[in-house]
Scaffold this motif. Structure first.
Motif, PDB file in Angstrom:
ATOM      1  N   ILE A   1     134.842  72.945 -14.019  1.00 43.95           N
ATOM      2  CA  ILE A   1     132.847  73.399 -14.606  1.00 43.95           C
ATOM      3  C   ILE A   1     133.231  74.330 -13.236  1.00 43.95           C
ATOM      4  O   ILE A   1     133.507  73.682 -11.900  1.00 43.95           O
ATOM      5  N   LEU A   2     131.924  75.064 -13.355  1.00 43.60           N
ATOM      6  CA  LEU A   2     131.067  75.347 -12.197  1.00 43.60           C
ATOM      7  C   LEU A   2     129.953  75.209 -12.509  1.00 43.60           C
ATOM      8  O   LEU A   2     129.465  75.356 -13.549  1.00 43.60           O
ATOM      9  N   ASP A   3     129.874  74.892 -10.713  1.00 39.76           N
ATOM     10  CA  ASP A   3     127.921  75.030 -10.999  1.00 39.76           C
ATOM     11  C   ASP A   3     127.809  75.036  -9.896  1.00 39.76           C
ATOM     12  O   ASP A   3     127.695  76.303  -8.936  1.00 39.76           O
ATOM     13  N   ILE A   4     126.019  75.337 -10.170  1.00 38.30           N
ATOM     14  CA  ILE A   4     125.638  76.682  -9.150  1.00 38.30           C
ATOM     15  C   ILE A   4     124.849  75.426  -8.499  1.00 38.30           C
ATOM     16  O   ILE A   4     123.421  74.939  -9.114  1.00 38.30           O
ATOM     17  N   ASN A   5     124.640  75.768  -7.174  1.00 34.93           N
ATOM     18  CA  ASN A   5     123.402  74.917  -6.466  1.00 34.93           C
ATOM     19  C   ASN A   5     122.296  75.315  -5.937  1.00 34.93           C
ATOM     20  O   ASN A   5     121.964  76.319  -5.336  1.00 34.93           O
ATOM     21  N   MET A   6     121.440  75.123  -6.699  1.00 34.39           N
ATOM     22  CA  MET A   6     119.979  74.833  -6.094  1.00 34.39           C
ATOM     23  C   MET A   6     118.430  74.012  -5.671  1.00 34.39           C
ATOM     24  O   MET A   6     117.810  73.498  -6.163  1.00 34.39           O
ATOM     25  N   GLY A   7     119.775  73.261  -4.948  1.00 32.40           N
ATOM     26  CA  GLY A   7     119.324  72.539  -3.657  1.00 32.40           C
ATOM     27  C   GLY A   7     119.604  71.802  -2.955  1.00 32.40           C
ATOM     28  O   GLY A   7     118.767  71.315  -1.410  1.00 32.40           O
ATOM     29  N   CYS A   8     120.590  72.838  -1.850  1.00 31.79           N
ATOM     30  CA  CYS A   8     120.796  72.711  -0.541  1.00 31.79           C
ATOM     31  C   CYS A   8     119.320  73.222  -0.332  1.00 31.79           C
ATOM     32  O   CYS A   8     118.488  73.817  -0.390  1.00 31.79           O
ATOM     33  N   PRO A   9     119.236  71.733   0.574  1.00 34.78           N
ATOM     34  CA  PRO A   9     117.414  71.946   2.016  1.00 34.78           C
ATOM     35  C   PRO A   9     117.531  72.736   2.674  1.00 34.78           C
ATOM     36  O   PRO A   9     117.437  73.234   3.173  1.00 34.78           O
ATOM     37  N   VAL A  10     119.042  73.580   3.114  1.00 27.02           N
ATOM     38  CA  VAL A  10     119.347  73.387   4.593  1.00 27.02           C
ATOM     39  C   VAL A  10     118.528  75.067   4.965  1.00 27.02           C
ATOM     40  O   VAL A  10     119.150  75.497   4.436  1.00 27.02           O
ATOM     41  N   PRO A  11     117.870  75.150   6.069  1.00 26.19           N
ATOM     42  CA  PRO A  11     117.403  76.030   6.485  1.00 26.19           C
ATOM     43  C   PRO A  11     117.752  77.626   6.122  1.00 26.19           C
ATOM     44  O   PRO A  11     117.532  78.358   5.707  1.00 26.19           O
ATOM     45  N   LYS A  12     119.120  77.757   6.319  1.00 30.07           N
ATOM     46  CA  LYS A  12     120.063  78.658   6.881  1.00 30.07           C
ATOM     47  C   LYS A  12     120.330  79.517   5.472  1.00 30.07           C
ATOM     48  O   LYS A  12     120.609  80.539   4.958  1.00 30.07           O
ATOM     49  N   VAL A  13     120.269  78.295   3.908  1.00 33.47           N
ATOM     50  CA  VAL A  13     120.952  78.428   3.128  1.00 33.47           C
ATOM     51  C   VAL A  13     119.332  79.231   2.614  1.00 33.47           C
ATOM     52  O   VAL A  13     119.292  79.426   1.566  1.00 33.47           O
ATOM     53  N   VAL A  14     118.657  78.188   2.859  1.00 33.49           N
ATOM     54  CA  VAL A  14     117.034  78.370   1.800  1.00 33.49           C
ATOM     55  C   VAL A  14     115.886  79.673   2.283  1.00 33.49           C
ATOM     56  O   VAL A  14     115.758  80.370   1.649  1.00 33.49           O
TER      57      VAL A  14
ATOM     58  N   HIS B   1     122.134  83.205 -16.708  1.00 35.76           N
ATOM     59  CA  HIS B   1     122.819  83.935 -17.811  1.00 35.76           C
ATOM     60  C   HIS B   1     123.867  85.009 -17.539  1.00 35.76           C
ATOM     61  O   HIS B   1     124.519  84.986 -17.837  1.00 35.76           O
ATOM     62  N   ALA B   2     123.596  85.877 -15.759  1.00 32.90           N
ATOM     63  CA  ALA B   2     125.062  86.609 -15.401  1.00 32.90           C
ATOM     64  C   ALA B   2     126.221  85.753 -15.281  1.00 32.90           C
ATOM     65  O   ALA B   2     127.326  86.153 -16.251  1.00 32.90           O
ATOM     66  N   VAL B   3     125.769  84.339 -14.817  1.00 31.03           N
ATOM     67  CA  VAL B   3     127.137  83.588 -14.845  1.00 31.03           C
ATOM     68  C   VAL B   3     127.773  82.884 -15.652  1.00 31.03           C
ATOM     69  O   VAL B   3     129.151  83.685 -15.991  1.00 31.03           O
ATOM     70  N   SER B   4     127.150  82.461 -16.810  1.00 32.67           N
ATOM     71  CA  SER B   4     127.664  82.420 -17.964  1.00 32.67           C
ATOM     72  C   SER B   4     128.115  83.104 -18.962  1.00 32.67           C
ATOM     73  O   SER B   4     128.366  82.542 -19.792  1.00 32.67           O
ATOM     74  N   SER B   5     127.532  84.081 -18.971  1.00 32.22           N
ATOM     75  CA  SER B   5     128.227  85.712 -19.641  1.00 32.22           C
ATOM     76  C   SER B   5     129.761  85.565 -19.020  1.00 32.22           C
ATOM     77  O   SER B   5     130.201  86.758 -19.934  1.00 32.22           O
ATOM     78  N   ALA B   6     129.499  85.716 -17.872  1.00 36.55           N
ATOM     79  CA  ALA B   6     130.791  86.095 -16.901  1.00 36.55           C
ATOM     80  C   ALA B   6     132.111  85.534 -17.375  1.00 36.55           C
ATOM     81  O   ALA B   6     132.941  85.617 -16.824  1.00 36.55           O
ATOM     82  N   ILE B   7     132.113  84.071 -17.670  1.00 37.32           N
ATOM     83  CA  ILE B   7     133.071  83.168 -18.254  1.00 37.32           C
ATOM     84  C   ILE B   7     132.735  82.102 -18.807  1.00 37.32           C
ATOM     85  O   ILE B   7     131.815  81.910 -19.949  1.00 37.32           O
ATOM     86  N   LYS B   8     134.811  81.835 -19.414  1.00 34.65           N
ATOM     87  CA  LYS B   8     134.211  80.885 -20.303  1.00 34.65           C
ATOM     88  C   LYS B   8     134.465  78.671 -20.049  1.00 34.65           C
ATOM     89  O   LYS B   8     134.174  78.504 -20.720  1.00 34.65           O
ATOM     90  N   LYS B   9     134.783  79.035 -18.651  1.00 37.64           N
ATOM     91  CA  LYS B   9     134.822  77.367 -18.382  1.00 37.64           C
ATOM     92  C   LYS B   9     133.012  76.904 -18.181  1.00 37.64           C
ATOM     93  O   LYS B   9     132.140  78.626 -18.126  1.00 37.64           O
ATOM     94  N   PRO B  10     132.365  76.274 -18.780  1.00 38.46           N
ATOM     95  CA  PRO B  10     131.211  75.079 -18.474  1.00 38.46           C
ATOM     96  C   PRO B  10     130.483  75.498 -17.125  1.00 38.46           C
ATOM     97  O   PRO B  10     131.440  75.283 -15.988  1.00 38.46           O
ATOM     98  N   LEU B  11     129.583  75.866 -17.703  1.00 41.72           N
ATOM     99  CA  LEU B  11     128.534  76.434 -16.260  1.00 41.72           C
ATOM    100  C   LEU B  11     127.732  75.208 -16.242  1.00 41.72           C
ATOM    101  O   LEU B  11     127.106  75.062 -17.005  1.00 41.72           O
ATOM    102  N   THR B  12     127.485  74.278 -14.850  1.00 41.01           N
ATOM    103  CA  THR B  12     126.112  73.581 -15.005  1.00 41.01           C
ATOM    104  C   THR B  12     124.994  73.694 -13.768  1.00 41.01           C
ATOM    105  O   THR B  12     125.157  74.924 -13.374  1.00 41.01           O
ATOM    106  N   VAL B  13     124.175  73.919 -13.420  1.00 37.80           N
ATOM    107  CA  VAL B  13     123.311  73.778 -12.177  1.00 37.80           C
ATOM    108  C   VAL B  13     123.061  72.498 -11.596  1.00 37.80           C
ATOM    109  O   VAL B  13     122.681  71.367 -12.401  1.00 37.80           O
ATOM    110  N   LYS B  14     122.713  72.820 -10.350  1.00 40.67           N
ATOM    111  CA  LYS B  14     122.128  71.102  -9.405  1.00 40.67           C
ATOM    112  C   LYS B  14     120.693  71.486  -9.183  1.00 40.67           C
ATOM    113  O   LYS B  14     120.932  72.234  -8.116  1.00 40.67           O
TER     114      LYS B  14
END
Length: 323
Positions: free
Chosen positions: A95-108, A128-141
């Protein structure tokens, strides 16, 4: 309590959450052995992969014995994210996951991690771009929101679902909170009621009782344990035992804890070499020994160790000192 994420069947509902500098391959394998049903990797930079960064490449390694595995990417450019996803799709993860939770300043500050929660339109474009590009399931955190006054986990979860996400993990704190205060489980319940994809609840699960309470109070499909697993890979087997018997399992004995620390250290050294492996173990030992007698004294000395022999000697000495 199995779970389907896209076409991937998870034989249980206990998830090891991603933690930078913690959920490396040796630690993930130990948690898997103890009963984690789905494992997340440390977050990996999409740009780092694009630029062939050597350290990033190491983060993509997944062992057959830890699967199913969710590989977590972070980034904020839909094109780079989708191209990277395509490029790594044949790697050994499920499964591929997209991180939308990291609070660290250099990332944010780059608009990545929890910074994405300030830009719902961009979230939709990336998913949309990522889920359309791959066959594996995509999730978000995701988190509850960026700040308390801009709580938008429900909106972001709906956008993720509409753009192809197969599941969403929700941490019940805002970015503003980092890891302080209490996690708001009501927001997890609200997300669960708003979407039809599986929802993984995250935040303040540190005991078998809290894992059960999170499911009961929110209706979430799975429980993600992150900081509650630091120094405590047993938490997964303890939760399962509690599910089955209703009894609170005993804390591992000091001898069992020492055995696990030494095993973890040897795995870490095999994987990263003695210099790095033993130094990275220092923080793990501080976590493993929390709550045991005379642990503060042990933690003071652990920063001096430089070899597996020194660690072994220190831990055996510790066991003698507590009788």
């Amino acid at each position: 309590m199995s779970l389907m994420i896209g076409n991937i069947k998870i034989d249980g509902n206990l998830v090891l959450g991603p933690m930078a500098g913690v959920t490396d391959l040796p630690f993930r394998l130990l948690c898997k052995e103890q009963g984690a049903d789905l494992i997340y990797t440390e977050m990996v930079s999409a740009k780092g992969i694009q630029y062939n960064n050597k350290n990033t490449e190491k983060l993509l390694e997944v062992a057959e014995g830890e699967r199913p595995v969710s590989l977590q990417l972070f980034g904020s450019d839909p094109y780079i994210m989708s191209e990277t996803a395509k490029r790594i799709e044949d790697k050994n993860f499920d499964i591929l996951d997209i991180n939308m939770g990291c609070p660290v300043p250099k990332v944010v500050n780059n608009g990545e991690g929890s910074g994405l929660m300030k830009n719902p339109k961009l979230v939709g474009e990336i998913v949309h771009a990522v889920s359309s590009a791959i066959k594996k399931p995509l999730t978000v955190k995701i988190r509850k929101g960026f700040t308390e006054s801009t709580t938008n986990a429900v909106e972001i979860a709906k956008i993720a679902e509409a753009n192809g996400a197969a599941a969403v993990a929700v941490h019940g704190r805002t970015r503003e909170q980092y890891y302080s205060g209490e996690a708001d489980w009501k927001i997890i319940k609200a997300v669960k009621e708003a979407v039809s994809i599986p929802v993984i609840g995250n935040g303040d699960v540190i005991t078998p009782e809290s894992a059960t309470a999170l499911i009961n109070e929110t209706g979430c499909d799975a429980v993600m344990i992150a900081r509650g697993a630091r120094g405590n890979p047993w938490i997964f087997s303890q939760i399962k035992e509690y599910y089955q018997t209703g009894k609170i399992p005993k804390k591992p004995t000091p001898q069992e804890a020492v055995d696990m620390m030494l095993r973890h250290a040897r795995m870490s050294i095999d994987y990263k070499g003695e210099y790095t492996g033993i130094r990275e173990m220092r923080k793990h030992i501080a976590w493993y020994t929390t709550g045991y007698p005379l642990a503060a004294k042990l933690r003071n000395r652990v920063n001096e160790i430089e070899s597996i022999e020194q660690l072994q000697e220190l831990l055996f000495e510790y066991l003698k000192s507590i009788g």
